[in-house]
Design an enzyme around this catalytic site. Structure first.
Site, PDB file in Angstrom:
ATOM      1  N   LYS A 124     -39.622 -50.532  19.838  1.00 51.97           N
ATOM      2  CA  LYS A 124     -39.368 -51.981  19.863  1.00 51.97           C
ATOM      3  C   LYS A 124     -38.704 -52.425  21.174  1.00 51.97           C
ATOM      4  CE  LYS A 124     -36.620 -52.014  16.241  1.00 51.97           C
ATOM      5  NZ  LYS A 124     -36.555 -50.622  15.776  1.00 51.97           N
ATOM      6  N   ARG A 156     -33.319 -57.460   9.808  1.00 46.68           N
ATOM      7  CA  ARG A 156     -33.430 -56.120   9.225  1.00 46.68           C
ATOM      8  C   ARG A 156     -33.200 -56.146   7.726  1.00 46.68           C
ATOM      9  NH1 ARG A 156     -31.950 -53.167  14.443  1.00 46.68           N
ATOM     10  NH2 ARG A 156     -32.083 -50.969  13.913  1.00 46.68           N
ATOM     11  N   ARG A 210     -34.222 -39.280  23.681  1.00 41.91           N
ATOM     12  CA  ARG A 210     -34.084 -40.589  24.326  1.00 41.91           C
ATOM     13  C   ARG A 210     -32.835 -40.650  25.214  1.00 41.91           C
ATOM     14  NH1 ARG A 210     -34.215 -46.135  20.912  1.00 41.91           N
ATOM     15  NH2 ARG A 210     -32.272 -45.450  19.972  1.00 41.91           N
ATOM     16  N   ARG A 266     -27.361 -41.905  23.183  1.00 42.27           N
ATOM     17  CA  ARG A 266     -26.616 -42.751  22.256  1.00 42.27           C
ATOM     18  C   ARG A 266     -26.008 -41.913  21.139  1.00 42.27           C
ATOM     19  NH1 ARG A 266     -30.433 -47.769  20.774  1.00 42.27           N
ATOM     20  NH2 ARG A 266     -29.673 -47.212  18.718  1.00 42.27           N
ATOM     21  N   ARG A 306     -30.571 -43.436   9.762  1.00 47.75           N
ATOM     22  CA  ARG A 306     -31.196 -44.686  10.222  1.00 47.75           C
ATOM     23  C   ARG A 306     -32.593 -44.840   9.631  1.00 47.75           C
ATOM     24  NH1 ARG A 306     -30.729 -43.511  16.240  1.00 47.75           N
ATOM     25  NH2 ARG A 306     -31.848 -45.444  16.662  1.00 47.75           N
TER      26      ARG A 306
END
Ligand code: ADP
Length: 214
Positions: free
Chosen positions: A13, A88, A122, A155, A166
């Site tokens: 996203k 969300r 990531r 992160r 998540r």
């Protein structure tokens, strides 16, 4: 155009929204970035929400809606925006309806194994939030952001245990929104089954969808 980027964590996203933002000249609003910004600045709000974010849980609806409302009422959002990570939950979608209309929902469909692979490799820029990947989207200089030379980091919520949480949160609280939005006829599915697919290919596909709508 008012576009919502929808999909599980790690579906791309943020990566696609930031590229679309340049192509469409519309602001990219990431509620995850808004949350991380409050935490980084150690505001009162940031202190209250940092635990949710590090555990991979959702920030309470009221708080995130206030952050979004503040951002979306800025003049640059008047003629359109690309929303990434909001809404969300169904109450958030209802709140958004009070603030703004939407034109298009891009639903990124990505299998769990690709998500886990992407999130665990990531890298994110500490200064501007740009997203890289240790394997498929390396920066030009190791550890440094191509755009602002900021430091790249992993992160806190990209650790395996938090990634799983998540994904659970997404399935239980966010995915039901697809059903909610079905009636609008605004959902367009973009399927992305490969971990290493160059982002620009997907962006081209999304731009074609947008062109057909306008
Ligand atoms: P992801 O890669 O999981 O899509 P984001 O950067 O969008 O991550 O969000 C990071 C964290 O910020 C979330 O796990 C959550 O704690 C918080 N957050 C972001 N957007 C929302 C939202 N719309 N509602 C509640 N919490 C949010």
């Amino acid at each position: 155009m008012r576009i919502l980027m929808f999909g599980p964590p790690g579906s791309g996203k943020g990566t696609y929204a930031s590229r679309l933002s340049v192509k469409l000249n519309a602001p990219h609003i990431s509620t995850g970035d808004l949350v991380r910004d409050e935490i980084k600045k150690q505001t009162d709000l940031g202190k209250r929400i940092s635990d949710y974010s590090s555990r991979g849980q959702l920030v309470p609806d009221k708080t995130i809606c206030e952050l979004l409302q503040k951002r979306i009422s800025q003049p640059d959002c008047k003629s359109g925006f690309i929303l990434d990570g909001f809404p969300r939950t169904i109450p958030q979608a209802q709140e958004l309806e009070k603030i703004s209309s939407t034109d298009l929902i891009i639903n990124l469909d990505v299998p769990d194994d690709v998500i886990i692979e992407r999130l665990s490799t990531r890298l994110t820029c500490k200064s501007c939030g740009a997203i890289y990947n240790e394997r498929s989207l390396k920066p030009r200089t190791e550890g440094k952001c191509d755009k602002c030379h900021g430091q790249l980091y992993k992160r806190e919520d990209d650790q395996p245990k938090v990634i799983q949480e998540r994904l659970n949160v997404y399935r239980n609280q966010t995915q039901p929104l697809l059903e909610y939005y079905q009636k609008t006829g605004q959902i367009r599915n973009v399927s992305n089954k490969e971990a290493g697919l160059p982002p620009d290919k997907v962006v081209q596909e999304i731009l074609k969808i947008i062109e057909n709508e306008s």
